[in-house]
Write a protein that holds these residues in place. Structure first.
Motif, PDB file in Angstrom:
ATOM      1  N   ASN A 174      35.651  83.613  -7.928  1.00 60.14           N
ATOM      2  CA  ASN A 174      34.930  82.498  -7.325  1.00 60.14           C
ATOM      3  C   ASN A 174      35.137  81.230  -8.148  1.00 60.14           C
ATOM      4  O   ASN A 174      34.827  81.230  -9.346  1.00 60.14           O
ATOM      5  CB  ASN A 174      33.435  82.799  -7.233  1.00 60.14           C
ATOM      6  N   PRO A 175      35.655  80.160  -7.540  1.00 60.89           N
ATOM      7  CA  PRO A 175      35.844  78.906  -8.294  1.00 60.89           C
ATOM      8  C   PRO A 175      34.516  78.352  -8.771  1.00 60.89           C
ATOM      9  O   PRO A 175      33.500  78.452  -8.089  1.00 60.89           O
ATOM     10  CB  PRO A 175      36.525  77.984  -7.278  1.00 60.89           C
ATOM     11  N   GLN A 176      34.547  77.737  -9.943  1.00 54.43           N
ATOM     12  CA  GLN A 176      33.329  77.201 -10.549  1.00 54.43           C
ATOM     13  C   GLN A 176      33.201  75.688 -10.379  1.00 54.43           C
ATOM     14  O   GLN A 176      32.105  75.142 -10.471  1.00 54.43           O
ATOM     15  CB  GLN A 176      33.307  77.552 -12.046  1.00 54.43           C
ATOM     16  N   ILE A 177      34.309  74.987 -10.164  1.00 52.77           N
ATOM     17  CA  ILE A 177      34.279  73.522 -10.082  1.00 52.77           C
ATOM     18  C   ILE A 177      34.847  73.010  -8.768  1.00 52.77           C
ATOM     19  O   ILE A 177      34.226  72.198  -8.082  1.00 52.77           O
ATOM     20  CB  ILE A 177      35.050  72.893 -11.265  1.00 52.77           C
ATOM     21  N   VAL A 178      36.035  73.464  -8.393  1.00 50.77           N
ATOM     22  CA  VAL A 178      36.730  72.887  -7.245  1.00 50.77           C
ATOM     23  C   VAL A 178      37.107  73.983  -6.256  1.00 50.77           C
ATOM     24  O   VAL A 178      37.517  75.072  -6.641  1.00 50.77           O
ATOM     25  CB  VAL A 178      37.990  72.115  -7.702  1.00 50.77           C
ATOM     26  N   SER A 179      36.952  73.681  -4.965  1.00 44.78           N
ATOM     27  CA  SER A 179      37.380  74.582  -3.897  1.00 44.78           C
ATOM     28  C   SER A 179      38.615  74.002  -3.225  1.00 44.78           C
ATOM     29  O   SER A 179      38.703  72.795  -2.979  1.00 44.78           O
ATOM     30  CB  SER A 179      36.262  74.771  -2.871  1.00 44.78           C
ATOM     31  N   LEU A 180      39.557  74.876  -2.920  1.00 38.67           N
ATOM     32  CA  LEU A 180      40.787  74.495  -2.224  1.00 38.67           C
ATOM     33  C   LEU A 180      40.989  75.451  -1.058  1.00 38.67           C
ATOM     34  O   LEU A 180      40.923  76.670  -1.241  1.00 38.67           O
ATOM     35  CB  LEU A 180      41.989  74.551  -3.170  1.00 38.67           C
ATOM     36  N   GLY A 181      41.219  74.925   0.118  1.00 43.67           N
ATOM     37  CA  GLY A 181      41.386  75.780   1.274  1.00 43.67           C
ATOM     38  C   GLY A 181      40.050  76.156   1.901  1.00 43.67           C
ATOM     39  O   GLY A 181      38.987  75.682   1.483  1.00 43.67           O
ATOM     40  N   PRO A 182      40.085  77.038   2.902  1.00 47.22           N
ATOM     41  CA  PRO A 182      38.890  77.284   3.726  1.00 47.22           C
ATOM     42  C   PRO A 182      37.906  78.305   3.171  1.00 47.22           C
ATOM     43  O   PRO A 182      36.745  78.314   3.566  1.00 47.22           O
ATOM     44  CB  PRO A 182      39.494  77.795   5.035  1.00 47.22           C
ATOM     45  N   TYR A 183      38.328  79.210   2.270  1.00 47.80           N
ATOM     46  CA  TYR A 183      37.466  80.313   1.872  1.00 47.80           C
ATOM     47  C   TYR A 183      36.195  79.847   1.158  1.00 47.80           C
ATOM     48  O   TYR A 183      35.137  80.451   1.319  1.00 47.80           O
ATOM     49  CB  TYR A 183      38.226  81.286   0.982  1.00 47.80           C
ATOM     50  N   HIS A 184      36.285  78.816   0.342  1.00 49.30           N
ATOM     51  CA  HIS A 184      35.122  78.315  -0.398  1.00 49.30           C
ATOM     52  C   HIS A 184      34.795  76.873  -0.018  1.00 49.30           C
ATOM     53  O   HIS A 184      34.119  76.170  -0.765  1.00 49.30           O
ATOM     54  CB  HIS A 184      35.372  78.413  -1.908  1.00 49.30           C
ATOM     55  N   HIS A 185      35.278  76.471   1.139  1.00 53.74           N
ATOM     56  CA  HIS A 185      35.104  75.089   1.573  1.00 53.74           C
ATOM     57  C   HIS A 185      33.635  74.766   1.834  1.00 53.74           C
ATOM     58  O   HIS A 185      32.907  75.539   2.452  1.00 53.74           O
ATOM     59  CB  HIS A 185      35.921  74.846   2.853  1.00 53.74           C
ATOM     60  N   ASN A 186      33.215  73.633   1.320  1.00 51.07           N
ATOM     61  CA  ASN A 186      31.878  73.079   1.584  1.00 51.07           C
ATOM     62  C   ASN A 186      30.738  73.941   1.046  1.00 51.07           C
ATOM     63  O   ASN A 186      29.609  73.873   1.540  1.00 51.07           O
ATOM     64  CB  ASN A 186      31.678  72.862   3.093  1.00 51.07           C
ATOM     65  N   LYS A 187      31.010  74.736   0.023  1.00 54.46           N
ATOM     66  CA  LYS A 187      29.928  75.463  -0.631  1.00 54.46           C
ATOM     67  C   LYS A 187      29.100  74.493  -1.466  1.00 54.46           C
ATOM     68  O   LYS A 187      29.640  73.583  -2.096  1.00 54.46           O
ATOM     69  CB  LYS A 187      30.475  76.593  -1.499  1.00 54.46           C
ATOM     70  N   LYS A 188      27.818  74.729  -1.485  1.00 56.58           N
ATOM     71  CA  LYS A 188      26.887  73.775  -2.076  1.00 56.58           C
ATOM     72  C   LYS A 188      27.190  73.510  -3.542  1.00 56.58           C
ATOM     73  O   LYS A 188      27.171  72.366  -4.001  1.00 56.58           O
ATOM     74  CB  LYS A 188      25.456  74.291  -1.913  1.00 56.58           C
ATOM     75  N   ARG A 189      27.492  74.565  -4.309  1.00 57.68           N
ATOM     76  CA  ARG A 189      27.698  74.387  -5.747  1.00 57.68           C
ATOM     77  C   ARG A 189      29.029  73.706  -6.079  1.00 57.68           C
ATOM     78  O   ARG A 189      29.273  73.353  -7.226  1.00 57.68           O
ATOM     79  CB  ARG A 189      27.632  75.741  -6.446  1.00 57.68           C
ATOM     80  N   LEU A 190      29.895  73.533  -5.075  1.00 55.96           N
ATOM     81  CA  LEU A 190      31.207  72.919  -5.316  1.00 55.96           C
ATOM     82  C   LEU A 190      31.330  71.535  -4.667  1.00 55.96           C
ATOM     83  O   LEU A 190      32.425  70.973  -4.645  1.00 55.96           O
ATOM     84  CB  LEU A 190      32.316  73.834  -4.774  1.00 55.96           C
TER      85      LEU A 190
END
Length: 538
Positions: free
Chosen positions: A126-142
């Protein structure tokens, strides 16, 4: 209440309802249905004469309505539960066939990590700072990084004097191809998906070019919180190498080609990516001098087209990074003679019980096997010669666990991919069982770590491949492991090692052994002369 003015229409309507109920029950064939329902309906409905219908519309309407109500209240023919069950199964099978026909599994290369593999390593995927692509897109912590992505896009458009529409139209052309790269269905609209790809892709390219040529040249402030060589860059690099946090390489190629125009050359994104992820390399010398010079000339000056991955057709940054790790002469696993015939008839299934390649360091030491550091930047290039196991230096830091787990996961998920990184990790896992094994490898200069203790390093390797299954016969280290095990099984080697360990491990022990041998020889000589003088007196 419903008023009916046409008795013929009402009659056919009721007939249709009865036919539908009978068909659903599945008790009558199509021929009998029409006859029986017509008869039943004729008996249950009494229509007035046409003259009476014309003169007494309201009363006849009420009567017809009562007939409809009575018919509705009649018990319906029960539907068979077995038939409903079979119909529902057939519908699911049909839907599965449609989904299978619509899916293109061969194009998938960006995978979602299964839940059972995430339980102990959730932070590594799970990315901690930046999301790339759709899987973690628009997550609150990112979401904090999203503003910086828009800043990157603004800088790029201002610097190149281009319109955003050009980028959007270009990615729109490959939207379907891009969606096919992802394993899971993406619940974004067409515009949302294209917007995400353009923003994330341009953000990545700004980071790549900033590390290669300098962020100052791109127009960023030296104290920029993201676009500067700072402590956060290492965490960003670690997020961008995760298997679920990838953008297809052809998308980045398109964006960079629009940005650079005629200066763009094939393979440039791959070269920039290698430069960017260089600090994550698990060795002290990730690139040889000649290799680095060629890479710098192609990525910074945009003068030449050196691309070590031209023949590989990289899929995304993780694939590019993995290929750069294995860039030179990875030996192939040679199948054993007794396995060739067996493999020709059936595909082997990996056996979790057969992943022990070799014994641990402590046991190998007792068998007389020595460990030496091999001077090479290819950390996987292990050799065994004359009882000496040559292992290149391995640097372990706080990002090593995440790096190795994502590389292993990509090799496990992607069909058209070798298991070379997995083979190396399992080999090291076999070598390291306890902190004593780590301590010896550290003493020999093979392992250098920034973790708290040797116990943490041992625990790291012992847990990396808990749920990983692979065939040891497909490992590039299988032949080397057999040579090591063959040497280990010779008793003479163990006896010789035990003698050396117990009696020749330090200078004082050697002096003691030599003195004991001399004393023994003198005693034998004295005994000989005493016996000789007894039987042959002078």
């Amino acid at each position: 209440m419903v008023a009916v003015f046409n008795k013929e229409l009402l009659s056919w309507y009721l007939i249709t309802l009865k036919i539908r109920e009978t068909i659903e029950a599945g008790n009558l064939n199509s021929t009998d249905l029409n006859n029986n329902n017509i008869t039943t309906t004729s008996r249950s409905i009494q229509f007035p004469d046409e003259s009476e219908f014309q003169n007494q519309v309201p009363s006849e309407s009420v009567q017809a309505t009562r007939v409809v109500d009575e018919l509705a209240c009649e018990p319906c023919i029960p539907t068979s539960p077995v038939n409903d069950w079979i119909i529902s199964i057939k519908e699911k099978i049909c839907q599965a066939g449609q989904d299978d026909a619509a899916s293109s599994w061969t194009k998938v290369n960006i995978y979602k990590v299964p839940q059972y593999l995430r339980e102990d390593h959730d932070k590594a995927f799970n990315p901690q700072i930046v999301s790339l692509g759709p899987y973690h897109h628009n997550k609150k912590r990112l979401r904090k990084i999203e503003n910086h992505k828009w800043r990157a896009l603004h800088h790029m458009l201002k610097r190149t004097n281009q319109e955003i529409k050009v980028y959007l139209d270009s990615i729109k052309e490959v939207e379907e191809k891009t969606r096919a790269c992802y394993q899971d269905m993406i619940g974004l609209s067409s515009n949302e998906f294209v917007e995400m790809m353009v923003i994330d892709g341009c953000f990545m390219l700004e980071l790549f070019q900033g590390v290669a040529a300098g962020f100052k040249q791109l127009g960023y402030s030296p104290n920029d919180p993201v676009f500067a060589v700072s402590g956060a860059m290492h965490s960003i690099q670690r997020d961008m190498i995760m298997i679920e946090n990838q953008i297809p390489l052809f998308v980045l190629d398109r964006l960079l080609e629009i940005q650079l125009g005629h200066l763009y050359q094939k393979g440039m994104v791959a070269n920039l990516a290698i430069r960017f992820f260089d600090p994550l390399m698990p060795t002290d010398e990730p690139l040889t001098k000649s290799y680095r010079n060629k890479l710098e000339s192609s990525s910074v000056g945009y003068a030449t087209s050196f691309d070590p991955l031209t023949e590989q057709n990289g899929l995304h940054c993780l694939d590019v990074f993995r290929t750069s790790l294995l860039r030179s002469g990875m030996p192939q696993a040679v199948p054993k003679k007794w396995m060739i015939k067996k493999r020709s008839h059936a595909i082997r299934v990996a056996d979790k019980r057969r992943q022990q390649l070799i014994h641990c360091v402590t046991e190998l030491k007792e068998a007389g096997i020595k460990f030496r550091k091999r001077k090479t930047d290819r950390f996987w290039d292990i050799k065994f010669e004359n009882g000496i196991l040559w292992i290149p230096r391995l640097l372990i830091h706080d990002g090593t666990k995440s790096l190795f787990l994502n590389l292993i996961m990509f090799e496990q998920c992607h069909f058209d991919c070798s298991n070379d990184i997995t083979s190396y990790i399992i080999f090291m896992d076999n070598l390291i069982n306890a902190s004593e094994d780590v301590g010896h490898l550290h003493y020999k200069g093979i392992i250098e770590h920034w973790l708290g203790s040797d116990d943490e390093v041992a625990d790291l390797f012992n847990r990396l491949c808990n749920e990983v299954v692979f065939d040891i016969n497909d490992s590039y280290l299988s032949n080397l492991s057999e040579d090591v095990n063959r040497y280990y099984e010779h008793r003479w080697n163990a006896w010789r090692a035990s003698l050396k360990h117990n009696y020749f491990n330090n200078p004082w022990a050697i002096i003691s052994v030599v003195a004991a041998v001399v004393l023994l020889l003198l005693t034998l000589v004295q005994t000989f002369y005493s016996t000789y003088a007894y039987y042959r007196p002078s």
